[in-house]
Design a protein around this motif. Sequence first.
Motif, PDB file in Angstrom:
ATOM      1  N   PHE A   9       0.835  -1.200   0.000  1.00 42.93           N
ATOM      2  CA  PHE A   9       0.000   0.000   0.000  1.00 42.93           C
ATOM      3  C   PHE A   9       0.868   1.247   0.000  1.00 42.93           C
ATOM      4  CE2 PHE A   9      -2.469   3.334   2.175  1.00 42.93           C
ATOM      5  CZ  PHE A   9      -3.522   3.439   1.286  1.00 42.93           C
ATOM      6  N   GLN A  10       1.877   1.278   0.856  1.00 41.02           N
ATOM      7  CA  GLN A  10       2.742   2.452   0.953  1.00 41.02           C
ATOM      8  C   GLN A  10       3.477   2.698  -0.359  1.00 41.02           C
ATOM      9  OE1 GLN A  10       2.669   4.781   3.272  1.00 41.02           O
ATOM     10  NE2 GLN A  10       4.066   5.913   1.970  1.00 41.02           N
ATOM     11  N   LYS A  11       3.998   1.650  -0.981  1.00 40.11           N
ATOM     12  CA  LYS A  11       4.695   1.800  -2.262  1.00 40.11           C
ATOM     13  C   LYS A  11       3.751   2.338  -3.330  1.00 40.11           C
ATOM     14  CE  LYS A  11       8.114  -1.800  -1.486  1.00 40.11           C
ATOM     15  NZ  LYS A  11       8.568  -3.147  -1.856  1.00 40.11           N
ATOM     16  N   ASN A  12       2.531   1.851  -3.349  1.00 36.83           N
ATOM     17  CA  ASN A  12       1.564   2.293  -4.352  1.00 36.83           C
ATOM     18  C   ASN A  12       1.111   3.726  -4.105  1.00 36.83           C
ATOM     19  OD1 ASN A  12       1.764  -0.151  -5.725  1.00 36.83           O
ATOM     20  ND2 ASN A  12       0.185  -1.084  -4.463  1.00 36.83           N
ATOM     21  N   VAL A  13       1.009   4.125  -2.850  1.00 39.47           N
ATOM     22  CA  VAL A  13       0.669   5.522  -2.521  1.00 39.47           C
ATOM     23  C   VAL A  13       1.780   6.456  -3.003  1.00 39.47           C
ATOM     24  CG1 VAL A  13       0.395   7.153  -0.602  1.00 39.47           C
ATOM     25  CG2 VAL A  13      -0.893   5.016  -0.613  1.00 39.47           C
ATOM     26  N   GLU A  14       3.028   6.015  -2.886  1.00 41.52           N
ATOM     27  CA  GLU A  14       4.153   6.832  -3.361  1.00 41.52           C
ATOM     28  C   GLU A  14       4.061   7.059  -4.870  1.00 41.52           C
ATOM     29  OE1 GLU A  14       7.699   4.888  -1.939  1.00 41.52           O
ATOM     30  OE2 GLU A  14       7.124   5.185   0.154  1.00 41.52           O
ATOM     31  N   ILE A  15       3.673   6.031  -5.618  1.00 44.24           N
ATOM     32  CA  ILE A  15       3.493   6.178  -7.061  1.00 44.24           C
ATOM     33  C   ILE A  15       2.380   7.184  -7.345  1.00 44.24           C
ATOM     34  CG2 ILE A  15       2.753   5.006  -9.176  1.00 44.24           C
ATOM     35  CD1 ILE A  15       4.069   2.441  -7.993  1.00 44.24           C
ATOM     36  N   LYS A  18       3.459  10.767  -6.840  1.00 36.74           N
ATOM     37  CA  LYS A  18       4.299  11.271  -7.930  1.00 36.74           C
ATOM     38  C   LYS A  18       3.457  11.605  -9.160  1.00 36.74           C
ATOM     39  CE  LYS A  18       8.370   8.830  -6.284  1.00 36.74           C
ATOM     40  NZ  LYS A  18       9.239   7.659  -6.474  1.00 36.74           N
ATOM     41  N   ILE A  19       2.471  10.776  -9.439  1.00 38.44           N
ATOM     42  CA  ILE A  19       1.569  11.048 -10.565  1.00 38.44           C
ATOM     43  C   ILE A  19       0.777  12.329 -10.292  1.00 38.44           C
ATOM     44  CG2 ILE A  19      -0.499  10.209 -11.769  1.00 38.44           C
ATOM     45  CD1 ILE A  19       2.108   8.816 -12.660  1.00 38.44           C
ATOM     46  N   LYS A  20       0.341  12.520  -9.056  1.00 43.25           N
ATOM     47  CA  LYS A  20      -0.367  13.754  -8.697  1.00 43.25           C
ATOM     48  C   LYS A  20       0.505  14.979  -8.932  1.00 43.25           C
ATOM     49  CE  LYS A  20      -3.552  12.036  -5.151  1.00 43.25           C
ATOM     50  NZ  LYS A  20      -3.853  12.047  -3.692  1.00 43.25           N
ATOM     51  N   LEU A  71       6.008  11.898 -21.194  1.00 44.96           N
ATOM     52  CA  LEU A  71       5.741  10.453 -21.273  1.00 44.96           C
ATOM     53  C   LEU A  71       6.872   9.655 -20.647  1.00 44.96           C
ATOM     54  CD1 LEU A  71       4.278  10.338 -24.878  1.00 44.96           C
ATOM     55  CD2 LEU A  71       3.012  10.143 -22.724  1.00 44.96           C
ATOM     56  N   GLU A  72       8.097  10.072 -20.879  1.00 42.13           N
ATOM     57  CA  GLU A  72       9.249   9.391 -20.280  1.00 42.13           C
ATOM     58  C   GLU A  72       9.221   9.521 -18.760  1.00 42.13           C
ATOM     59  OE1 GLU A  72      12.558  11.191 -22.295  1.00 42.13           O
ATOM     60  OE2 GLU A  72      12.287   9.952 -24.087  1.00 42.13           O
ATOM     61  N   ARG A  73       8.856  10.686 -18.284  1.00 45.23           N
ATOM     62  CA  ARG A  73       8.796  10.912 -16.834  1.00 45.23           C
ATOM     63  C   ARG A  73       7.702  10.062 -16.195  1.00 45.23           C
ATOM     64  NH1 ARG A  73       7.328  16.468 -13.798  1.00 45.23           N
ATOM     65  NH2 ARG A  73       7.726  15.756 -11.697  1.00 45.23           N
ATOM     66  N   ILE A  74       6.552   9.997 -16.830  1.00 43.04           N
ATOM     67  CA  ILE A  74       5.457   9.171 -16.306  1.00 43.04           C
ATOM     68  C   ILE A  74       5.894   7.711 -16.273  1.00 43.04           C
ATOM     69  CG2 ILE A  74       3.126   8.321 -16.762  1.00 43.04           C
ATOM     70  CD1 ILE A  74       2.566  11.186 -17.948  1.00 43.04           C
ATOM     71  N   GLU A  75       6.531   7.251 -17.336  1.00 42.96           N
ATOM     72  CA  GLU A  75       7.003   5.857 -17.385  1.00 42.96           C
ATOM     73  C   GLU A  75       8.054   5.600 -16.303  1.00 42.96           C
ATOM     74  OE1 GLU A  75       7.369   1.932 -18.336  1.00 42.96           O
ATOM     75  OE2 GLU A  75       5.816   3.310 -19.028  1.00 42.96           O
ATOM     76  N   ALA A  76       8.917   6.583 -16.041  1.00 43.97           N
ATOM     77  CA  ALA A  76       9.939   6.427 -15.008  1.00 43.97           C
ATOM     78  C   ALA A  76       9.306   6.354 -13.617  1.00 43.97           C
ATOM     79  CB  ALA A  76      10.944   7.577 -15.071  1.00 43.97           C
ATOM     80  N   VAL A  77       8.270   7.145 -13.406  1.00 46.03           N
ATOM     81  CA  VAL A  77       7.583   7.180 -12.111  1.00 46.03           C
ATOM     82  C   VAL A  77       6.749   5.924 -11.901  1.00 46.03           C
ATOM     83  CG1 VAL A  77       5.689   8.351 -10.902  1.00 46.03           C
ATOM     84  CG2 VAL A  77       7.521   9.685 -11.891  1.00 46.03           C
ATOM     85  N   SER A  78       6.131   5.463 -12.976  1.00 48.79           N
ATOM     86  CA  SER A  78       5.201   4.345 -12.860  1.00 48.79           C
ATOM     87  C   SER A  78       5.352   3.360 -14.024  1.00 48.79           C
ATOM     88  CB  SER A  78       3.770   4.879 -12.811  1.00 48.79           C
ATOM     89  OG  SER A  78       2.858   3.819 -12.663  1.00 48.79           O
ATOM     90  N   PRO A  79       6.486   2.650 -14.058  1.00 52.90           N
ATOM     91  CA  PRO A  79       6.618   1.636 -15.109  1.00 52.90           C
ATOM     92  C   PRO A  79       5.562   0.548 -14.912  1.00 52.90           C
ATOM     93  CG  PRO A  79       8.431   1.487 -13.550  1.00 52.90           C
ATOM     94  CD  PRO A  79       7.635   2.692 -13.181  1.00 52.90           C
ATOM     95  N   LYS A  80       5.290  -0.198 -15.959  1.00 50.06           N
ATOM     96  CA  LYS A  80       4.217  -1.190 -15.910  1.00 50.06           C
ATOM     97  C   LYS A  80       4.380  -2.197 -14.775  1.00 50.06           C
ATOM     98  CE  LYS A  80       3.066  -0.719 -20.725  1.00 50.06           C
ATOM     99  NZ  LYS A  80       4.043   0.027 -21.459  1.00 50.06           N
ATOM    100  N   THR A  81       5.592  -2.395 -14.307  1.00 52.16           N
ATOM    101  CA  THR A  81       5.838  -3.371 -13.235  1.00 52.16           C
ATOM    102  C   THR A  81       5.955  -2.730 -11.856  1.00 52.16           C
ATOM    103  OG1 THR A  81       8.217  -3.206 -13.620  1.00 52.16           O
ATOM    104  CG2 THR A  81       7.027  -4.939 -14.811  1.00 52.16           C
ATOM    105  N   ALA A  82       5.626  -1.445 -11.733  1.00 49.81           N
ATOM    106  CA  ALA A  82       5.846  -0.724 -10.482  1.00 49.81           C
ATOM    107  C   ALA A  82       4.834  -1.020  -9.389  1.00 49.81           C
ATOM    108  CB  ALA A  82       5.872   0.778 -10.738  1.00 49.81           C
ATOM    109  N   VAL A  83       3.613  -1.359  -9.754  1.00 49.23           N
ATOM    110  CA  VAL A  83       2.573  -1.558  -8.751  1.00 49.23           C
ATOM    111  C   VAL A  83       2.918  -2.765  -7.892  1.00 49.23           C
ATOM    112  CG1 VAL A  83       0.132  -2.053  -8.375  1.00 49.23           C
ATOM    113  CG2 VAL A  83       0.821  -0.469 -10.168  1.00 49.23           C
ATOM    114  N   ALA A  84       2.868  -2.579  -6.582  1.00 50.23           N
ATOM    115  CA  ALA A  84       3.218  -3.640  -5.640  1.00 50.23           C
ATOM    116  C   ALA A  84       1.973  -4.410  -5.216  1.00 50.23           C
ATOM    117  CB  ALA A  84       3.907  -3.037  -4.413  1.00 50.23           C
ATOM    118  N   GLY A  85       2.085  -5.716  -5.211  1.00 53.63           N
ATOM    119  CA  GLY A  85       0.980  -6.559  -4.768  1.00 53.63           C
ATOM    120  C   GLY A  85       0.152  -7.062  -5.933  1.00 53.63           C
ATOM    121  N   GLU A  86      -0.448  -8.199  -5.723  1.00 52.64           N
ATOM    122  CA  GLU A  86      -1.288  -8.798  -6.752  1.00 52.64           C
ATOM    123  C   GLU A  86      -2.605  -8.049  -6.890  1.00 52.64           C
ATOM    124  OE1 GLU A  86      -0.401 -11.177  -8.873  1.00 52.64           O
ATOM    125  OE2 GLU A  86       1.566 -11.183  -7.912  1.00 52.64           O
TER     126      GLU A  86
END
Length: 98
Positions: A9-15, A18-20, A71-86
């Motif tokens: 949860f904490q890792k996902n909130v950090e993402i 950053k998106i905000k 687009l590069e910055r968004i990808e760096a902040v939230s790559p497709k594999t960044a979300v933690a947890g199933e």
Amino acid sequence: MERFQGENFQKNVEIVDKIKEIAQEKDCTPSQLAIAWTIANGALPIPGTKRIKYLEENAAAADVLLTKEDLERIEAVSPKTAVAGERMTAEGMSEVNL
């Protein structure tokens, strides 16, 4: 749901935070940023809503211009594999046709 528990949860909130930040810099909402990102990546988003207010907000995403650097910055902040947890529990996954 693992994504909303403990360290995940904490890792996902950090993402999300950053998106905000990026959305605020682009003078748009995080939802508008996500819709603009989807369009910029060649997909057609189909957001749903029950309120005209959000329909108008979603439509305004068409006016959000994202540069290559954005687009590069968004990808760096939230790559497709960044979300933690199933996404779902194993039991829940067995009930959907994915």
